[in-house]
Design a protein around this motif. Structure first.
Motif, PDB file in Angstrom:
ATOM      1  N   TRP A  34       0.792  -1.324   0.037  1.00 25.96           N
ATOM      2  CA  TRP A  34       0.143  -0.022   0.011  1.00 25.96           C
ATOM      3  C   TRP A  34       0.751   1.256   0.047  1.00 25.96           C
ATOM      4  CZ3 TRP A  34      -3.610  -2.068   4.498  1.00 25.96           C
ATOM      5  CH2 TRP A  34      -4.247  -3.048   3.952  1.00 25.96           C
ATOM      6  N   ILE A  35       1.866   1.314   0.905  1.00 30.88           N
ATOM      7  CA  ILE A  35       2.914   2.370   0.950  1.00 30.88           C
ATOM      8  C   ILE A  35       3.390   2.719  -0.528  1.00 30.88           C
ATOM      9  CG2 ILE A  35       4.915   3.223   1.970  1.00 30.88           C
ATOM     10  CD1 ILE A  35       4.154   1.604   4.642  1.00 30.88           C
ATOM     11  N   LEU A  36       4.018   1.730  -1.062  1.00 33.93           N
ATOM     12  CA  LEU A  36       4.558   1.784  -2.446  1.00 33.93           C
ATOM     13  C   LEU A  36       3.864   1.908  -3.625  1.00 33.93           C
ATOM     14  CD1 LEU A  36       7.596  -0.540  -1.458  1.00 33.93           C
ATOM     15  CD2 LEU A  36       7.638   1.801  -1.669  1.00 33.93           C
ATOM     16  N   ASP A  37       2.595   1.616  -3.563  1.00 34.43           N
ATOM     17  CA  ASP A  37       1.699   1.649  -4.770  1.00 34.43           C
ATOM     18  C   ASP A  37       1.702   3.181  -5.118  1.00 34.43           C
ATOM     19  OD1 ASP A  37      -0.832   1.832  -6.374  1.00 34.43           O
ATOM     20  OD2 ASP A  37      -1.312  -0.290  -5.630  1.00 34.43           O
ATOM     21  N   PRO A  38       1.811   3.489  -6.479  1.00 35.20           N
ATOM     22  CA  PRO A  38       1.757   4.755  -7.059  1.00 35.20           C
ATOM     23  C   PRO A  38       0.300   5.390  -6.818  1.00 35.20           C
ATOM     24  CG  PRO A  38       3.064   3.566  -8.473  1.00 35.20           C
ATOM     25  CD  PRO A  38       2.334   2.273  -7.456  1.00 35.20           C
ATOM     26  N   GLY A  39      -0.518   4.383  -6.871  1.00 36.84           N
ATOM     27  CA  GLY A  39      -2.010   5.001  -6.835  1.00 36.84           C
ATOM     28  C   GLY A  39      -2.607   5.531  -5.236  1.00 36.84           C
ATOM     29  N   ILE A  40      -2.132   4.879  -4.430  1.00 37.37           N
ATOM     30  CA  ILE A  40      -2.706   5.004  -3.031  1.00 37.37           C
ATOM     31  C   ILE A  40      -1.577   5.361  -2.029  1.00 37.37           C
ATOM     32  CG2 ILE A  40      -4.560   3.608  -3.347  1.00 37.37           C
ATOM     33  CD1 ILE A  40      -3.342   1.527  -1.705  1.00 37.37           C
ATOM     34  N   GLY A  41      -0.223   5.137  -2.374  1.00 37.78           N
ATOM     35  CA  GLY A  41       1.029   5.235  -1.465  1.00 37.78           C
ATOM     36  C   GLY A  41       1.642   6.778  -1.514  1.00 37.78           C
ATOM     37  N   ILE A  42       2.996   6.645  -1.275  1.00 41.44           N
ATOM     38  CA  ILE A  42       3.659   7.734  -1.156  1.00 41.44           C
ATOM     39  C   ILE A  42       3.523   8.763  -2.584  1.00 41.44           C
ATOM     40  CG2 ILE A  42       6.146   8.384  -1.297  1.00 41.44           C
ATOM     41  CD1 ILE A  42       6.993   6.032   0.428  1.00 41.44           C
ATOM     42  N   GLU A  43       3.686   8.162  -3.764  1.00 44.03           N
ATOM     43  CA  GLU A  43       3.600   9.045  -4.813  1.00 44.03           C
ATOM     44  C   GLU A  43       2.095   9.838  -4.745  1.00 44.03           C
ATOM     45  OE1 GLU A  43       2.917   8.433  -9.594  1.00 44.03           O
ATOM     46  OE2 GLU A  43       4.393   7.384  -8.447  1.00 44.03           O
ATOM     47  N   ASN A  44       1.054   9.175  -4.501  1.00 47.54           N
ATOM     48  CA  ASN A  44      -0.223   9.870  -4.486  1.00 47.54           C
ATOM     49  C   ASN A  44      -0.327  10.820  -3.391  1.00 47.54           C
ATOM     50  OD1 ASN A  44      -3.265   9.950  -5.346  1.00 47.54           O
ATOM     51  ND2 ASN A  44      -3.398   9.029  -3.226  1.00 47.54           N
ATOM     52  N   THR A  45       0.364  10.348  -2.093  1.00 45.01           N
ATOM     53  CA  THR A  45       0.366  11.425  -1.157  1.00 45.01           C
ATOM     54  C   THR A  45       0.955  12.747  -1.406  1.00 45.01           C
ATOM     55  OG1 THR A  45       0.332   9.597   0.411  1.00 45.01           O
ATOM     56  CG2 THR A  45       0.970  11.755   1.248  1.00 45.01           C
ATOM     57  N   MET A  46       2.160  12.505  -2.097  1.00 48.20           N
ATOM     58  CA  MET A  46       3.068  13.765  -2.650  1.00 48.20           C
ATOM     59  C   MET A  46       2.026  14.536  -3.677  1.00 48.20           C
ATOM     60  SD  MET A  46       5.597  13.963  -0.962  1.00 48.20           S
ATOM     61  CE  MET A  46       6.904  13.106  -0.049  1.00 48.20           C
ATOM     62  N   HIS A  47       1.407  14.078  -4.590  1.00 53.98           N
ATOM     63  CA  HIS A  47       0.750  14.758  -5.399  1.00 53.98           C
ATOM     64  C   HIS A  47      -0.697  15.426  -4.661  1.00 53.98           C
ATOM     65  CE1 HIS A  47       1.689  11.573  -8.981  1.00 53.98           C
ATOM     66  NE2 HIS A  47       2.602  12.519  -8.500  1.00 53.98           N
ATOM     67  N   LEU A  48      -1.105  14.932  -3.742  1.00 49.17           N
ATOM     68  CA  LEU A  48      -2.240  15.458  -2.833  1.00 49.17           C
ATOM     69  C   LEU A  48      -1.578  16.760  -2.097  1.00 49.17           C
ATOM     70  CD1 LEU A  48      -4.017  12.590  -1.477  1.00 49.17           C
ATOM     71  CD2 LEU A  48      -4.758  13.648  -3.272  1.00 49.17           C
ATOM     72  N   TRP A  49      -0.349  16.459  -1.850  1.00 53.99           N
ATOM     73  CA  TRP A  49       0.244  18.016  -1.121  1.00 53.99           C
ATOM     74  C   TRP A  49       0.690  18.751  -2.121  1.00 53.99           C
ATOM     75  CZ3 TRP A  49       3.726  15.050   2.956  1.00 53.99           C
ATOM     76  CH2 TRP A  49       2.798  14.340   3.904  1.00 53.99           C
ATOM     77  N   GLY A  50       0.581  18.784  -3.421  1.00 51.00           N
ATOM     78  CA  GLY A  50       0.786  19.692  -4.260  1.00 51.00           C
ATOM     79  C   GLY A  50       2.224  19.208  -5.241  1.00 51.00           C
ATOM     80  N   TRP A  51       2.845  18.225  -4.987  1.00 46.19           N
ATOM     81  CA  TRP A  51       4.284  18.055  -5.555  1.00 46.19           C
ATOM     82  C   TRP A  51       3.703  17.164  -6.787  1.00 46.19           C
ATOM     83  CZ3 TRP A  51       9.338  15.812  -2.707  1.00 46.19           C
ATOM     84  CH2 TRP A  51      10.331  16.299  -3.833  1.00 46.19           C
ATOM     85  N   GLU A  52       3.378  17.740  -7.713  1.00 51.29           N
ATOM     86  CA  GLU A  52       2.834  17.101  -9.197  1.00 51.29           C
ATOM     87  C   GLU A  52       3.764  16.243  -9.745  1.00 51.29           C
ATOM     88  OE1 GLU A  52      -0.284  16.504  -9.830  1.00 51.29           O
ATOM     89  OE2 GLU A  52      -1.247  17.926  -8.236  1.00 51.29           O
ATOM     90  N   THR A  53       5.030  16.551  -9.686  1.00 53.30           N
ATOM     91  CA  THR A  53       6.162  16.111 -10.475  1.00 53.30           C
ATOM     92  C   THR A  53       6.707  14.971  -9.730  1.00 53.30           C
ATOM     93  OG1 THR A  53       7.834  17.512  -9.585  1.00 53.30           O
ATOM     94  CG2 THR A  53       6.499  18.250 -11.768  1.00 53.30           C
ATOM     95  N   PHE A  54       6.539  14.584  -8.463  1.00 56.12           N
ATOM     96  CA  PHE A  54       7.052  13.405  -7.633  1.00 56.12           C
ATOM     97  C   PHE A  54       6.360  12.001  -8.693  1.00 56.12           C
ATOM     98  CE2 PHE A  54       7.012  10.223  -4.314  1.00 56.12           C
ATOM     99  CZ  PHE A  54       8.420  10.387  -3.905  1.00 56.12           C
ATOM    100  N   ALA A  55       7.651  11.284  -8.322  1.00 57.87           N
ATOM    101  CA  ALA A  55       7.193   9.821  -8.939  1.00 57.87           C
ATOM    102  C   ALA A  55       7.930   8.750  -8.047  1.00 57.87           C
ATOM    103  CB  ALA A  55       7.485   9.934 -10.608  1.00 57.87           C
ATOM    104  N   PHE A  56       7.271   7.856  -7.894  1.00 63.07           N
ATOM    105  CA  PHE A  56       7.992   6.670  -6.879  1.00 63.07           C
ATOM    106  C   PHE A  56       7.315   5.405  -7.593  1.00 63.07           C
ATOM    107  CE2 PHE A  56       9.046   3.926  -3.509  1.00 63.07           C
ATOM    108  CZ  PHE A  56      10.326   4.155  -3.271  1.00 63.07           C
ATOM    109  N   THR A  57       7.707   4.968  -8.617  1.00 62.22           N
ATOM    110  CA  THR A  57       6.994   3.802  -9.109  1.00 62.22           C
ATOM    111  C   THR A  57       8.109   2.642  -9.298  1.00 62.22           C
ATOM    112  OG1 THR A  57       7.822   4.419 -11.222  1.00 62.22           O
ATOM    113  CG2 THR A  57       5.621   5.326 -10.584  1.00 62.22           C
TER     114      THR A  57
END
Length: 292
Positions: A125-148
């Motif tokens: 869950w933490i590493l899943d791009p759709g619900i984990g770290i990447e999605n959290t960073m996108h919700l915080w406004g860091w749209e370019t963050f990618a961790f796949t």
């Protein structure tokens, strides 16, 4: 009186006999049966047609098996190295008699109380791009963050390493901390009187004295790495593709999914030999050291 004394002498053996019998049958008996299946042409069901070492030849000719061995080499080396370094670092920090040590130790040890299934699911869950770290960073406004990494066939094995290190490093820390607390303080005080600094004391005195702890940590971690199965299944399922396939998942796949029981049994025996190659020298050194 003699019969009573005889009964008292034999009572421990009588009490232990059933559990001993169960171990002999369900552990060593099934190991022997697996070894037998590895030299038969068993497919979906057991067969008693002996084909010798044919399954082992087929096994080592499979690219799938070589991929599992290569993944094990990467996973085991990083897992053992990082857990050892991190565990030693945490143990040294706690050994400085810092405040809150009693609070920090359970925090570090807590992951080991979880099963690898729980750890794998949580890190999935933490590493899943759709619900984990990447999605959290996108919700915080860091749209370019990618961790796949977990979706990348070249990086997925490192996700397994990350989750395994998180779970086991606290246990290794506890082993090292026990070793540090067992070092003779008189030797440390003598070194301090001679003008040795803290780094020199650890490098020249304390860490060399902890060689048995390092060996024990290596044996524990190597054993866990070789038989790793549930963490892989929960975290990546062996994928993407075969990117995180290990010998344990290979064995399950060929035995129960591809209906190649003979090849699956031969891979299990190879894993057993790997574990024996680590455990037997360790036990020999312990027994030899005990006699000394």
């Amino acid at each position: 009186m003699q019969s009573r004394s005889f009964l008292q002498d034999q009572l421990p053996k009588i009490v232990l006999a059933p559990s001993f019998l169960v171990i002999v049958i369900f552990v060593y008996g099934f190991i022997a049966y697996t070894g037998f299946l590895s030299i038969t042409d068993s497919k979906m069901l057991p067969s008693y047609n002996i084909v010798g070492l044919s399954n082992y030849s087929k096994l080592w000719a499979l690219p799938h098996w070589w991929r599992a061995i290569a993944n094990l080499a990467i996973f085991a080396s990083l897992y053992i190295l990082i857990c050892s370094v991190l565990g030693l670092f945490l143990a040294i920090m706690l050994d400085q008699k810092i405040r809150g040590e009693g609070f920090l130790r359970p925090i570090y040890l807590y992951p080991m109380a979880l099963s690898f299934i729980v750890t794998g699911t949580a890190w999935k869950w933490i590493l899943d791009p759709g619900i984990g770290i990447e999605n959290t960073m996108h919700l915080w406004g860091w749209e370019t963050f990618a961790f796949t990494w977990i979706k990348d066939s070249k990086m997925a094995i490192y996700c397994v390493v990350l989750a395994a290190v998180w779970q086991s490093s606290g246990f290794i820390m506890a082993m090292f901390l026990a070793g540090l607390r067992g070092v003779d303080n008189e030797m440390i005080k003598a070194a301090q009187i001679d003008g040795a600094g803290t780094v020199t004391i650890y490098r020249r005195i304390i860490i060399p004295l902890m060689r048995p702890v390092f060996l024990s940590a290596f044996v524990v971690l190597a054993h866990l790495a070789i038989k790793a199965y549930d963490l892989i299944v929960a975290l990546t399922g062996g994928g993407p593709g075969q990117a995180t396939e290990l010998p344990a998942t290979f064995m399950y796949s060929y035995t129960f999914t591809r209906n190649q029981m003979g090849i699956g049994a031969s891979s299990a025996i190879i894993m057993l030999v790997m574990i024996f190659s680590i455990i037997v020298p360790y036990l020999y050194s312990e027994i030899r050291g005990g006699k000394r």
